[in-house]
Design a protein around this motif. Structure first.
Motif, PDB file in Angstrom:
ATOM      1  N   ARG A  72      46.802  32.163  53.004  1.00  0.00           N
ATOM      2  CA  ARG A  72      47.345  32.118  53.918  1.00  0.00           C
ATOM      3  C   ARG A  72      48.512  32.460  54.437  1.00  0.00           C
ATOM      4  O   ARG A  72      48.055  33.966  55.250  1.00  0.00           O
ATOM      5  CB  ARG A  72      47.789  30.414  54.892  1.00  0.00           C
ATOM      6  N   VAL A  73      49.572  33.486  52.751  1.00  0.00           N
ATOM      7  CA  VAL A  73      50.051  34.622  53.359  1.00  0.00           C
ATOM      8  C   VAL A  73      49.391  35.678  53.270  1.00  0.00           C
ATOM      9  O   VAL A  73      50.228  36.224  54.200  1.00  0.00           O
ATOM     10  CB  VAL A  73      51.549  34.959  51.803  1.00  0.00           C
ATOM     11  N   GLY A  74      48.055  36.066  52.506  1.00  0.00           N
ATOM     12  CA  GLY A  74      47.377  37.107  52.499  1.00  0.00           C
ATOM     13  C   GLY A  74      46.948  37.064  53.725  1.00  0.00           C
ATOM     14  O   GLY A  74      47.129  38.266  54.434  1.00  0.00           O
ATOM     15  N   LEU A  75      46.377  36.379  54.268  1.00  0.00           N
ATOM     16  CA  LEU A  75      45.764  36.515  55.583  1.00  0.00           C
ATOM     17  C   LEU A  75      46.510  36.933  56.659  1.00  0.00           C
ATOM     18  O   LEU A  75      46.250  37.418  56.626  1.00  0.00           O
ATOM     19  CB  LEU A  75      45.119  35.211  55.905  1.00  0.00           C
ATOM     20  N   LEU A  76      47.711  36.252  56.302  1.00  0.00           N
ATOM     21  CA  LEU A  76      49.282  36.506  57.742  1.00  0.00           C
ATOM     22  C   LEU A  76      49.164  37.801  58.137  1.00  0.00           C
ATOM     23  O   LEU A  76      49.535  38.613  58.325  1.00  0.00           O
ATOM     24  CB  LEU A  76      50.019  35.362  57.670  1.00  0.00           C
ATOM     25  N   LEU A  77      49.684  38.349  56.286  1.00  0.00           N
ATOM     26  CA  LEU A  77      50.393  39.701  56.150  1.00  0.00           C
ATOM     27  C   LEU A  77      48.799  40.269  56.854  1.00  0.00           C
ATOM     28  O   LEU A  77      49.148  41.493  57.042  1.00  0.00           O
ATOM     29  CB  LEU A  77      50.015  40.288  54.200  1.00  0.00           C
ATOM     30  N   ALA A  78      47.794  40.311  56.428  1.00  0.00           N
ATOM     31  CA  ALA A  78      46.616  41.341  56.914  1.00  0.00           C
ATOM     32  C   ALA A  78      46.410  41.357  58.287  1.00  0.00           C
ATOM     33  O   ALA A  78      46.148  42.133  58.871  1.00  0.00           O
ATOM     34  CB  ALA A  78      45.285  40.548  56.225  1.00  0.00           C
ATOM     35  N   GLY A  79      46.338  40.370  59.228  1.00  0.00           N
ATOM     36  CA  GLY A  79      46.926  39.895  60.571  1.00  0.00           C
ATOM     37  C   GLY A  79      48.190  40.629  60.638  1.00  0.00           C
ATOM     38  O   GLY A  79      47.624  41.112  61.534  1.00  0.00           O
ATOM     39  N   GLY A  80      48.927  40.171  60.128  1.00  0.00           N
ATOM     40  CA  GLY A  80      50.932  40.934  60.514  1.00  0.00           C
ATOM     41  C   GLY A  80      50.456  43.092  60.465  1.00  0.00           C
ATOM     42  O   GLY A  80      50.275  43.642  61.472  1.00  0.00           O
ATOM     43  N   LEU A  81      49.203  43.014  59.851  1.00  0.00           N
ATOM     44  CA  LEU A  81      49.584  44.960  59.385  1.00  0.00           C
ATOM     45  C   LEU A  81      48.087  44.846  60.494  1.00  0.00           C
ATOM     46  O   LEU A  81      48.963  46.273  61.243  1.00  0.00           O
ATOM     47  CB  LEU A  81      49.345  44.754  58.136  1.00  0.00           C
TER      48      LEU A  81
END
Length: 171
Positions: A72-81
């Protein structure tokens, strides 16, 4: 969820590699960052370096989720970016900027609403992936299913990366 992670990992990996493949490619990207972001020249290179570094970090976070398998952290980082990229593109369009994005290196297509839409779709994928990801990492994916996810993700990455070329071809 695996397919979403693979798509986002592939998109960010291609993005990083095409920006860093030559000095000229990075220079073109730096110019795009300055013009799209409306930045003074002295901030363009540091901003471009930060963008590429965060993209590379996103690749790592997506490809190697935490020890507990939580992606989830990677997915949320990708989404935020991606959401940040979409916001920069919208602001550039509102200012009337007509520079190529250089998101994936060589495309000379000026920024347009299609680029914003692409990022919004990828944001939705990242959010959906994070929402369906479990904190425990879920169950392992069987090799045949993983292979299908990889094939589907490869096609999707190609479509995202070559979007401008595909649209030009179809016109």
């Amino acid at each position: 969820m695996l397919t979403v992670r693979l798509v986002l990992t592939g998109v960010f990996l291609v993005s990083v590699l095409t920006k860093l493949r030559t000095r000229r490619a990075f220079g073109d990207f730096t110019t795009a960052v300055r013009r799209l972001g409306g930045l003074p020249s002295r901030f363009a290179t540091p901003a471009a370096v930060v963008v590429v570094a965060v993209e590379a970090g996103t690749v790592v976070m997506l490809a190697a989720p935490g020890l507990d398998g939580d992606a989830r952290v990677g997915l949320l980082l990708a989404g935020g970016l991606l959401l940040g990229f979409a916001a920069v593109l919208v602001a550039a369009l509102r200012r009337g900027t007509t520079v190529a994005c250089r998101c994936f290196g060589g495309s000379g297509e000026p920024v347009n609403r299609r680029h914003v839409a692409r990022n919004v779709v990828l944001v939705a994928c990242a959010v959906a992936g994070a929402a369906t990801s479990s904190a425990a990492g879920g169950t392992p994916v069987a090799p045949p299913a993983a292979a299908l996810c990889l094939i589907g993700a490869s096609v999707a990455v190609g479509a995202v990366v070559l979007l401008d070329d595909l649209v030009h071809l179809l016109r």
